[in-house]
Enzyme design. Structure first.
Site, PDB file in Angstrom:
ATOM      1  N   ARG A 298       0.022  -2.702   7.116  1.00 37.67           N
ATOM      2  CA  ARG A 298       0.512  -1.858   8.209  1.00 37.67           C
ATOM      3  C   ARG A 298       1.583  -2.574   9.024  1.00 37.67           C
ATOM      4  O   ARG A 298       2.482  -1.931   9.570  1.00 37.67           O
ATOM      5  CB  ARG A 298      -0.662  -1.400   9.067  1.00 37.67           C
ATOM      6  CG  ARG A 298      -1.542  -0.394   8.320  1.00 37.67           C
ATOM      7  CD  ARG A 298      -2.828  -0.028   9.027  1.00 37.67           C
ATOM      8  NE  ARG A 298      -3.597   0.893   8.189  1.00 37.67           N
ATOM      9  CZ  ARG A 298      -4.874   1.190   8.378  1.00 37.67           C
ATOM     10  NH1 ARG A 298      -5.529   0.641   9.393  1.00 37.67           N
ATOM     11  NH2 ARG A 298      -5.495   2.022   7.558  1.00 37.67           N
TER      12      ARG A 298
ATOM     13  N   SER B 219      -3.278  -6.057   0.933  1.00 38.61           N
ATOM     14  CA  SER B 219      -2.668  -7.097   1.756  1.00 38.61           C
ATOM     15  C   SER B 219      -3.682  -8.060   2.356  1.00 38.61           C
ATOM     16  O   SER B 219      -3.445  -9.275   2.404  1.00 38.61           O
ATOM     17  CB  SER B 219      -1.840  -6.449   2.861  1.00 38.61           C
ATOM     18  OG  SER B 219      -2.644  -5.594   3.676  1.00 38.61           O
TER      19      SER B 219
ATOM     20  N   LYS C 158      -9.882   5.557  -2.226  1.00 38.14           N
ATOM     21  CA  LYS C 158      -9.261   4.729  -1.199  1.00 38.14           C
ATOM     22  C   LYS C 158     -10.208   4.680  -0.005  1.00 38.14           C
ATOM     23  O   LYS C 158     -10.501   5.706   0.618  1.00 38.14           O
ATOM     24  CB  LYS C 158      -7.913   5.317  -0.795  1.00 38.14           C
ATOM     25  CG  LYS C 158      -7.110   4.418   0.155  1.00 38.14           C
ATOM     26  CD  LYS C 158      -5.740   5.046   0.411  1.00 38.14           C
ATOM     27  CE  LYS C 158      -4.882   4.183   1.303  1.00 38.14           C
ATOM     28  NZ  LYS C 158      -3.568   4.805   1.568  1.00 38.14           N
TER      29      LYS C 158
ATOM     30  N   TYR D 290       0.432  -8.417  -4.815  1.00 35.27           N
ATOM     31  CA  TYR D 290       1.584  -9.107  -4.239  1.00 35.27           C
ATOM     32  C   TYR D 290       1.790 -10.465  -4.889  1.00 35.27           C
ATOM     33  O   TYR D 290       2.824 -11.098  -4.682  1.00 35.27           O
ATOM     34  CB  TYR D 290       1.394  -9.253  -2.724  1.00 35.27           C
ATOM     35  CG  TYR D 290       1.187  -7.920  -2.045  1.00 35.27           C
ATOM     36  CD1 TYR D 290       2.258  -7.054  -1.822  1.00 35.27           C
ATOM     37  CD2 TYR D 290      -0.084  -7.493  -1.665  1.00 35.27           C
ATOM     38  CE1 TYR D 290       2.068  -5.815  -1.224  1.00 35.27           C
ATOM     39  CE2 TYR D 290      -0.282  -6.259  -1.072  1.00 35.27           C
ATOM     40  CZ  TYR D 290       0.784  -5.418  -0.855  1.00 35.27           C
ATOM     41  OH  TYR D 290       0.588  -4.189  -0.276  1.00 35.27           O
TER      42      TYR D 290
ATOM     43  N   LYS E 142      -8.663   6.414  10.197  1.00 33.44           N
ATOM     44  CA  LYS E 142      -8.424   7.258   9.025  1.00 33.44           C
ATOM     45  C   LYS E 142      -9.721   7.669   8.333  1.00 33.44           C
ATOM     46  O   LYS E 142      -9.711   8.056   7.166  1.00 33.44           O
ATOM     47  CB  LYS E 142      -7.484   6.536   8.056  1.00 33.44           C
ATOM     48  CG  LYS E 142      -6.154   6.138   8.709  1.00 33.44           C
ATOM     49  CD  LYS E 142      -5.130   5.661   7.703  1.00 33.44           C
ATOM     50  CE  LYS E 142      -3.811   5.333   8.392  1.00 33.44           C
ATOM     51  NZ  LYS E 142      -2.704   5.058   7.452  1.00 33.44           N
TER      52      LYS E 142
ATOM     53  N   LYS F  23      -8.889   1.223  -4.335  1.00 32.75           N
ATOM     54  CA  LYS F  23      -8.253   0.472  -3.240  1.00 32.75           C
ATOM     55  C   LYS F  23      -9.204   0.390  -2.057  1.00 32.75           C
ATOM     56  O   LYS F  23      -9.684   1.443  -1.613  1.00 32.75           O
ATOM     57  CB  LYS F  23      -6.950   1.173  -2.829  1.00 32.75           C
ATOM     58  CG  LYS F  23      -6.162   0.450  -1.742  1.00 32.75           C
ATOM     59  CD  LYS F  23      -4.864   1.195  -1.421  1.00 32.75           C
ATOM     60  CE  LYS F  23      -4.074   0.452  -0.360  1.00 32.75           C
ATOM     61  NZ  LYS F  23      -2.800   1.130  -0.022  1.00 32.75           N
TER      62      LYS F  23
END
Length: 337
Positions: A216, A286, A206, A325, A229, A260
């Site tokens: 988010r 996303s 990731k 999605y 992060k 990811k």
């Protein structure tokens, strides 16, 4: 008989690549990769309440859903043949704290959603994440202590949360918080609780990516995040480190692996599949989804073709499936073919 050999035949040695492309039937006959409904995992967002279908502005066509509506969505997905859902909660702000303690509530939103979906639609798989970002007041995936995301305490907590998610009916635990040692700890915790049949789909690589912004917004963590992060997600520049990270997850007992984001990391998909041979999945995140949707809404690209082309690229890169999605939209298109 007149010799009709052309200069091109001499140049190519009589090998012409276009022969197999000359007609639709030949193209179909030699197609190397195919996208099917069996390749699709549908991520959905859960909110408290009932009767709620709340459009996400940054993700056109994607909604937050209350549990009752998520059950309806699960029925639709199962009817289309989609194998599994990946569920993500957007809990009340007053339940979020420094340690993400609500993740350890057996009857929390994510676990209630799992139980309800499994009861109503038992033939669809449920994949749950134990990362703490939907539960923390600071938006990080782990426990924040003195400005640091503490590894070991976070691992203890996500392992406990994984057992609760399995108790609620989750089929696969998909840890995305990128703490060291989490896969082994979760495997041991699940087995000790009698959940030997619950799989682990590790977010093995990731990356600290720019493509997570709309997600988010979907779980209401964007405005909460303090700092970044980068101390636990992988540097986008580092392919070899990503493979080393995945290797540790494999050794610790991961059953499946996720890359990811997806499209910017097709090389990692290929390298992971070649290196480990485990079922490998890409998460078309996303930001990737929204780029396609926004460009299509502006008439700049053919949205359907771009959607299908990107999903097929994951198959070509060695992936066994994709979290996307677009899942329902794609399943409907494929059903007409």
């Amino acid at each position: 008989m007149q010799d009709r050999t052309h200069l091109v035949d001499d140049i190519t040695g009589h090998r012409r690549m276009r022969r197999n492309r000359k007609a639709d039937w030949t193209r179909r006959l030699v197609q190397e990769n195919r996208l099917t409904v069996d390749d699709l995992i549908w991520p959905i967002f859960i909110v408290p309440g009932s009767g709620i279908v709340d459009p996400i502005a940054a993700m056109p066509g994607v909604n937050r859903m209350s549990i009752d509506k998520a059950v309806e969505a699960a029925r639709e997905a199962a009817g289309l043949g989609i194998p599994a859902l990946a569920t993500f909660p957007n809990i009340e702000m007053e339940l979020r704290d420094e340690t993400g303690s609500n993740s350890l509530e057996a009857n929390n939103l994510i676990n209630r959603a799992t139980a309800a979906i499994k009861k109503a639609v038992p033939n669809i798989g449920i994949i749950t994440d134990v990362a703490l970002d939907p539960f923390t007041s600071h938006g990080h995936d782990g426990i924040l202590r003195g400005g640091e995301i503490v590894n070991d305490e976070t691992v203890d907590q996500v392992a406990r949360a994984a057992v609760m998610q399995a108790d609620a009916g989750a089929d696969i635990i998909a840890p995305s918080e990128m703490m060291d040692g989490r896969i082994g700890a979760i495997r041991m915790a699940l087995d000790a609780a009698g959940h030997q049949s619950v799989g682990i789909m590790s977010y093995a690589t990731k990356f600290a990516s720019a493509f997570y912004g709309p997600y988010r917004e979907a779980i209401s963590t964007g405005g909460l995040l303090k700092g970044d992060k980068k101390t636990y997600y992988i540097d986008p520049a580092n392919g070899t480190e990503a493979i080393r990270d995945a290797a540790l997850d494999v050794e610790e007992g991961a059953d499946m692996l996720i890359v990811k984001p997806g499209l910017p990391y097709l090389d990692i998909c290929w390298r992971m599949k070649e290196a480990f041979g485990l079922p490998t999945f890409a998460y078309q995140v996303s930001g990737e989804y929204t780029q396609i949707k926004a460009a299509a809404m502006n008439g700049w690209i053919d949205g359907e073709r771009a959607m299908l082309e990107t999903l097929l690229s994951f198959k070509r890169a060695g992936c066994d499936g994709v979290l996307t999605y677009f899942a329902v939209e794609v399943a409907k298109i494929l059903a007409k073919r």
